[in-house]
Every structure is written in structure tokens, then in C-alpha cells.
Design an enzyme around this catalytic site. Structure first.
Site, short mmCIF file in Angstrom:
data_model
loop_
_atom_site.label_atom_id
_atom_site.label_comp_id
_atom_site.label_asym_id
_atom_site.label_seq_id
_atom_site.Cartn_x
_atom_site.Cartn_y
_atom_site.Cartn_z
N ASP A 119 0.33 -1.41 0.19
CA ASP A 119 -0.33 -0.22 -0.07
C ASP A 119 0.36 0.77 -0.06
O ASP A 119 0.40 2.08 0.70
CB ASP A 119 -1.19 0.05 1.63
CG ASP A 119 -2.42 1.24 1.46
OD1 ASP A 119 -2.39 1.77 -0.48
OD2 ASP A 119 -2.33 1.60 2.15
N HIS A 162 -3.31 0.66 11.78
CA HIS A 162 -3.43 -0.68 11.30
C HIS A 162 -1.51 -1.01 11.25
O HIS A 162 -1.02 -0.31 10.51
CB HIS A 162 -3.34 -1.72 9.90
CG HIS A 162 -4.01 -0.57 9.07
ND1 HIS A 162 -4.52 0.59 8.98
CD2 HIS A 162 -2.70 0.17 7.75
CE1 HIS A 162 -3.90 2.00 7.59
NE2 HIS A 162 -3.04 1.55 7.22
N ARG A 260 2.36 12.25 10.49
CA ARG A 260 1.67 13.06 9.98
C ARG A 260 0.66 11.51 10.19
O ARG A 260 1.38 10.58 10.68
CB ARG A 260 1.54 12.24 8.21
CG ARG A 260 0.62 12.06 7.09
CD ARG A 260 0.89 11.47 5.98
NE ARG A 260 -0.12 11.55 5.03
CZ ARG A 260 -0.72 10.32 5.00
NH1 ARG A 260 -0.37 9.61 5.63
NH2 ARG A 260 -1.72 10.69 4.00
N ASP A 262 -1.10 8.40 10.25
CA ASP A 262 -2.40 8.36 9.25
C ASP A 262 -3.71 7.53 9.14
O ASP A 262 -3.45 6.79 10.47
CB ASP A 262 -1.56 6.92 8.10
CG ASP A 262 -2.45 6.48 7.37
OD1 ASP A 262 -2.38 6.99 6.37
OD2 ASP A 262 -2.32 5.15 6.88
N GLU A 304 -4.80 12.93 9.28
CA GLU A 304 -4.76 12.41 7.94
C GLU A 304 -6.26 11.86 8.16
O GLU A 304 -6.27 10.11 8.57
CB GLU A 304 -4.13 11.61 7.33
CG GLU A 304 -4.21 11.02 5.58
CD GLU A 304 -4.97 9.72 5.33
OE1 GLU A 304 -5.33 9.67 4.50
OE2 GLU A 304 -5.11 8.82 6.25
N ASP A 375 -2.97 10.22 -2.93
CA ASP A 375 -3.97 9.66 -2.99
C ASP A 375 -4.98 10.23 -4.18
O ASP A 375 -5.21 11.34 -4.42
CB ASP A 375 -4.94 9.82 -1.91
CG ASP A 375 -4.29 8.57 -0.81
OD1 ASP A 375 -3.85 8.02 -0.88
OD2 ASP A 375 -4.45 9.20 0.68
C1 GLC Z 1 -4.49 7.12 3.93
C2 GLC Z 1 -2.86 7.24 2.98
C3 GLC Z 1 -2.71 5.98 1.42
C4 GLC Z 1 -3.72 4.48 2.16
C5 GLC Z 1 -4.46 4.92 3.75
C6 GLC Z 1 -3.82 3.50 4.13
O1 GLC Z 1 -5.18 7.39 3.53
O2 GLC Z 1 -2.65 8.20 2.60
O3 GLC Z 1 -2.44 6.27 0.74
O4 GLC Z 1 -4.10 4.03 1.57
O5 GLC Z 1 -4.11 5.48 4.34
O6 GLC Z 1 -3.32 2.81 4.88
#
Ligand code: GLC
Length: 623
Positions: A119, A162, A260, A262, A304, A375
Site C-alpha cells: 500500500d 493498522h 503524519r 495516518d 490524515e 491519494d
Molecule cells: C492513508 C494513505 C493511503 C493509504 C491509507 C491506508 O489514507 O494516505 O495512501 O492507502 O491511509 O494506510
């Protein structure tokens, strides 16, 4: 001469933030004196081992806690490998970063990911190690220090929702260790997963449908909101909180300035809800913030949460969390509204949405403004906002935007793709680079010079918007030279299934050279962006602590707002259409603009017949 001891300093900071920390910690986990004592000991340990240069920085930022709100702040976001190669190679490009005026860089995920598909690095198997392809933690510390010496702070990702299923905790959980099984959401049968699924949405419906995965080898269902290899952490377990605090402070001690955080929206689960933006998420974020204020106060947090307007605002601290939550949060709605207005050439929805849901300023916090990132673009447009616009329906408009930006809509200037079509709900998001979505790819292909100019102007419109709206602008690598979609991603096995790689091209240093020489659209873009950044830095009212007041200038293609502080005022106008637009002089005067000097061009905007003219895709910062 002996100053305050480290222990004494810790005590003072503990007292300052104890209430912020423990009030939210107790709301989450109840009164647990032993746990609280462990938490305090952990903070002290990490503080004592913090290197002296960072302790000094702590003091500097304690004295100037609004450092990140300054108009001088400019962010640049990149994948280390795609920008430079390895971490140490970033140092070869400091001059370029300085040329752009950068004071903040975000290294896209750089902690050790799982092998295989990961990812884009968001499937982390070791929070304590740098991705070996990029270097070591010692490299990271050295590079961060070198950047800081040149006035550039470093942001890195900390994935909170996660871990990779290969993380040590997950491995232990697979092997039956109950302690680590309770770090995740694991179920013996599908009864609970089914009950939760009733109200959950799918993040990657096309690629990774459903929110749970069954593992027959250890006979458990595991919560996997994103991909199968990303196991959701169980934040209702205070041990997870303690672990992450430790991870976070370790990264801070290695030199990260900005974390950041996430996918924070998903951190708390509640049966019967969509398990996003739950109130407890805000308590977790407040507690994490208080923990860094005690043990590493130089660090700030960026949340985020790519969610709808109403759910987004609380991440910057409202109500009991005011001034105590994330310092930065992505303004995904500004981004969505930019693209929406550009396609429709109308700004009514943008004005309505940005004016009705968002406060004009925050305490100790501001937006991270951006137009493109790594993204997809999810069309976060609500029924409530769309119905306020005559003739608009939310579903209809979202569909139009998805068609427009995948290039399917006839006459669209954009080249992009659909990301994760949801067959059940009809929801579609888009992928594509700034330049390709703004029309540069199509214009270059048809060798239409006028269309090339329009595409460049659309991009400069976006850059000027994000530099003035209020917040910390984050420029995404390569946009400043107009990098187009990278269709080659399909031949990389780990990327082929995920078309977000379309807009994650490798940096093109040859193009940078030609841009620096002033050649082609890249030359116009680079000169334009540098000009905008210089102008931003000279206007203190563009600092993030000044309010952003959105106004209506009675011209459907124009988006406008006023920024002011005790030193000055700017009325910023943005024309989202391809035609000249007249704006009434008296309307502008009513908002306190008199001389019509444009801080962007430096020239006086002529008034004729009581009106000023705004160029196609023009932007004016009127003093
Ligand atoms: C955030 C990231 C994205 C990722 C998701 C899962 O939204 O910006 O790229 O797929 O988290 O970790």
C-alpha cells in the site's frame, strides 16, 4: 551555571499537559493508576534519552509554539526513492528545495514495510526501522539534522490504524499469544464481523472488498479495513496506546519534527456505526498530542482524515479539544472544491461548502492545504450542500466529476482514471496527476499551444489558492514542473492493481533543468510557483493565524476570500473559468480594498466603468 535539570523540566511540562493527557486517557480507559504510572515513566524515559539538540529545539518551539503557522512555511511532499534515491541522496537536492522556498518536507512512508504489496509503504512491519531500500535510522537522523540546519523540518508517516500482518505483534497474535491477539480485532466466528459489516463502508471496494479477513491457519476473523495485509489495531486496549506512544517518541527522538498520523478516522470501532470519526478518536489524538507536549514538545501532529466537512473540522480541535488536538489536518474539502469548480466553472458550491462548515481560524492549529497528493480524489460532496445550489444534485455532480476527471466526459480537458468504483453504491473516485487533470497532458498531445497555456494557468490558480487560503501549503513532488500521469505503473507487479501510482511519477530532473532554464510549460510553472511562494512569504496576513473569511463577489466563476491581521489585508480572487470576468469595484471596496494593488503581480489592477477584469483562470491578491 546550572540551569533547570532535565527532570525538573519534565515536571514542569508534565504539569502543563497532565490534564490534557489524563482527562482524555481516563475517558478512553477509565481510572487506571498503574497504567498511568507506566505512561508517565515511559514519557520520562523517552524524554531523558532525547538528544540534546532536540531538547534545545523543544525549548525554542515551546517559546514559539505557533512556528508552523507562519506565512514563511512551505511544504514539499515526496517519495524518497522517486525524488532522490536513498535518504542520504536527499541532501544532494537541498538547493532545489531551497530554491522553491521549502521549509518542510514530507518523506512519504519510509518505515520498514512488509515485503511485496505494501500500500505504498502504509503497511508497516517495523516502526523502529527505516525501509532498508532507503537507508537506516542513522541515515534518517543525519538527514533530518542536515535539513533542519537549513531551516527545513521533516514530516514522516506514523500509521496508527493498522500494522502489516507481518509486524512482530501480528506474528505473535497468529501464534496464539492472547496478549498480542488483543492488540488487534480478532473474532472466532463471523457473527461479530457480520454485525459490524451492516454499517461499514468499504475503502477499497474493487481491490479489497469487505472489512474482515478469515485466516484458516489460526482460525480467526481479523479486522482489515484497508487491505488484507493491514490489520486494524485495537485502540480500546490501553496497551496499544502505550506501545504507540513509545513508537511515536522514539521517532521524534530520531529527528522527526512532524508526525503524519495516518487514517485516524478509523481508529475507534462502534457497533452500529460506520466506525469512522467516533468521539473516542478525538480523545486518542488529544492524549497523543499531550504526550508529545510533555516528552518532545518540538513535535507537531498532522491528522490524515479524508472525511466530509462536518467530520473534518473536529480534527483541528473543537469543543473540549480546542487547541489540544492535531496541529495540522489535510483540507481535503478545499482540494475537492478546487476540482469541482474547475470542472463546472462555477464556484457556488465551493463558497457554500467552505463558508458553512469551516471556522475562519483555529487555536494552535491550521489546515494543510493541497491540490494533489499521492491519494485519489474522493468526491466528498454532501446532499445538504449540493441541494443549496439551484439545479444541483449531489449524486449527479459527483458522477459528473468522476466522468470529467477520468476524461470520459466529452470536451473534458482532463486525463485521469476511475479509482475503486463501488458497484454497490455507484461511488467513484479519481486518480491522475495535477498536470494531467488540469489539461496539460491532452494539450501537449494535440500540440495545442493555447490549451497548454490554459492548463498552466489552471495549475497556477491552484498553487495560488493553496498558498493563500490559510494553512501550511503542501506542494506535491513534480507538480511544480507539470509531471504527467505515469502509465508505466501497470508494468510494476506491486503497483499494477492500484492506479494511484498513475500520479506518483518519478521526479524528472532533466525537466527540472529545462524548467530552471525557463523552457516550455515546466518553465512557466516553476517560475510561477516560485513567484507565488515569494509573494506569500512577504504577506504576514497570509500566516495561518489570520482568519480566512470567504465572501461573495457576485460573479459565478469567482471564488473569493479576505485574509487580514493587524499588519495588512488581502482580498484574494480566483477565476475558475476560461473567460474574462468583471467584478464590481464597489463590492470590493465594501470589503476594505482600496488601491487595487495586486500583491501577486505587483501591478495596479485598472478599474474601468466601476469594474475590474479578472483574466481567465486569473488570481489576484488585492491589497
Ligand atoms: C492513508 C494513505 C493511503 C493509504 C491509507 C491506508 O489514507 O494516505 O495512501 O492507502 O491511509 O494506510
Amino acid at each position: 551555571m546550572a540551569g533547570l535539570s532535565d527532570e525538573k523540566l519534565f515536571d514542569v511540562r508534565w504539569q502543563r499537559s497532565e490534564h490534557d493527557l489524563l482527562s482524555s486517557f481516563r475517558r478512553l480507559y477509565g481510572e487506571k493508576p498503574k497504567l498511568e504510572a507506566r505512561l508517565k515513566a515511559l514519557l520520562l524515559k523517552r524524554w531523558l534519552e532525547r538528544p540534546q539538540d532536540l531538547k534545545d529545539l523543544d525549548l525554542v518551539r515551546d517559546l514559539n509554539p505557533g512556528w508552523f503557522l507562519s506565512e514563511k512555511m512551505v511544504g514539499y511532499v515526496f517519495y524518497v526513492d522517486r525524488f532522490a534515491g536513498q535518504l542520504r541522496d536527499v541532501l544532494d537536492h537541498i538547493d532545489y528545495l531551497e530554491e522553491l522556498g521549502t521549509t518542510y518536507v514530507h518523506f512519504m512512508p519510509c518505515l520498514k514495510p512488509r515485503p511485496g504489496p505494501n500500500d505504498g509503504g502504509y503497511s508497516v512491519m517495523d516502526y523502529g526501522q527505516i525501509d532498508p531500500r532507503l537507508g537506516t535510522m542513522a541515515d534518517f537522523t543525519d538527514v533530518a539534522k542536515a535539513l533542519r540546519q537549513r531551516g527545513i523540518s521533516v514530516c514522516i508517516d506514523l500509521v496508527l490504524n493498522h500494522t502489516a500482518k507481518e509486524h512482530e505483534w501480528a506474528e505473535k497474535a497468529k501464534n496464539g499469544d492472547p496478549r498480542y491477539q488483543s492488540y488487534y480485532w480478532m473474532f472466532d466466528t463471523d457473527a461479530e464481523p457480520k454485525a459490524y459489516e451492516k454499517t461499514l463502508v468499504e475503502v477499497f471496494p474493487a481491490d479489497a472488498p469487505g472489512n474482515f479477513t478469515y485466516y484458516s491457519n489460526f482460525k480467526k476473523w481479523v479486522w482489515t479495513t484497508f487491505n488484507e495485509h493491514q490489520w486494524d489495531l485495537n485502540w480500546s486496549n490501553p496497551e496499544v496506546f502505550l506501545e504507540i506512544v513509545d513508537v511515536m517518541l522514539n521517532l521524534g527522538n530520531k529527528g522527526a519534527d512532524v508526525l503524519r498520523l495516518d487514517a485516524v478516522a478509523f481508529m475507534w470501532k462502534r457497533l452500529g456505526s460506520n466506525c469512522q470519526n467516533q468521539p473516542e478518536v478525538h480523545d486518542i489524538l488529544q492524549a497523543l498530542r499531550a504526550a508529545t507536549r510533555i516528552a518532545a514538545p518540538a513535535i507537531i501532529h498532522k491528522a490524515e482524515a479524508i472525511v466530509s466537512p462536518r467530520d473534518l473540522v473536529p480534527y483541528l480541535g473543537v469543543g473540549r479539544h480546542r487547541g489540544r488536538e492535531a496541529n495540522l489536518a489535510y483540507h481535503n474539502n478545499l482540494m475537492v472544491q478546487f476540482w469541482s469548480s474547475l470542472a463546472s466553472q462555477q464556484t457556488g458550491l465551493m463558497t457554500q461548502t467552505l463558508r458553512s462548515h469551516f471556522p475562519e481560524s483555529f487555536v494552535n492549529a491550521c489546515w494543510a492545504t493541497y491540490i494533489r497528493c499521492h491519494d485519489d480524489i474522493g468526491w466528498a460532496i454532501t446532499d445538504e450542500d449540493a441541494t443549496a445550489i439551484p439545479g444541483m444534485s449531489a449524486t449527479g455532480h459527483r458522477n459528473y466529476l468522476a466522468d470529467f476527471y477520468s476524461g470520459k466526459f466529452s470536451g473534458s480537458f482532463a486525463r485521469g482514471d476511475i479509482f475503486q468504483e463501488n458497484a454497490a453504491t455507484g461511488d467513484r473516485r479519481n486518480s491522475g496527476s495535477f498536470a494531467s487533470l488540469a489539461g496539460l497532458e491532452a494539450a501537449l498531445k494535440t500540440k495545442d499551444e493555447a490549451a497548454v497555456i490554459m492548463a498552466v494557468e489552471r495549475m497556477l490558480l491552484g498553487f495560488a489558492l493553496m498558498a493563500s487560503f490559510g494553512g501550511l501549503p503542501l506542494f506535491y513532488m513534480g507538480d511544480e514542473i507539470g509531471l504527467l500521469n505515469d502509465y508505466g505503473f501497470v508494468s510494476v507487479p506491486e503497483h499494477a492493481h492500484d492506479n494511484r501510482w498513475l500520479h506518483r511519477p518519478k521526479m524528472d530532473w532533466k525537466k527540472v533543468k529545462s524548467a530552471q532554464a525557463g523552457t516550455g510549460p515546466e518553465g512557466r510553472l516553476l517560475a510561477g510557483i516560485k513567484h507565488i511562494i515569494t509573494a506569500r512569504k512577504s504577506q504576514s496576513c497570509l500566516g495561518a493565524s489570520s482568519p480566512c473569511r470567504i465572501i461573495d463577489v457576485h460573479a459565478p466563476a469567482i471564488f473569493a476570500f479576505v485574509r487580514d491581521n493587524e499588519e495588512g489585508r488581502l482580498l484574494c480572487l480566483f477565476n475558475f473559468g476560461p473567460d474574462f470576468v468583471a467584478v464590481s469595484e464597489s463590492v470590493l471596496r465594501a470589503h476594505g480594498v482600496g488601491a487595487f494593488r495586486d500583491a501577486l503581480s505587483g501591478g495596479i489592477v485598472p478599474v474601468s466603468n466601476g469594474q475590474i477584469a479578472v483574466m481567465p483562470y486569473g488570481r489576484l491578491w488585492l491589497e
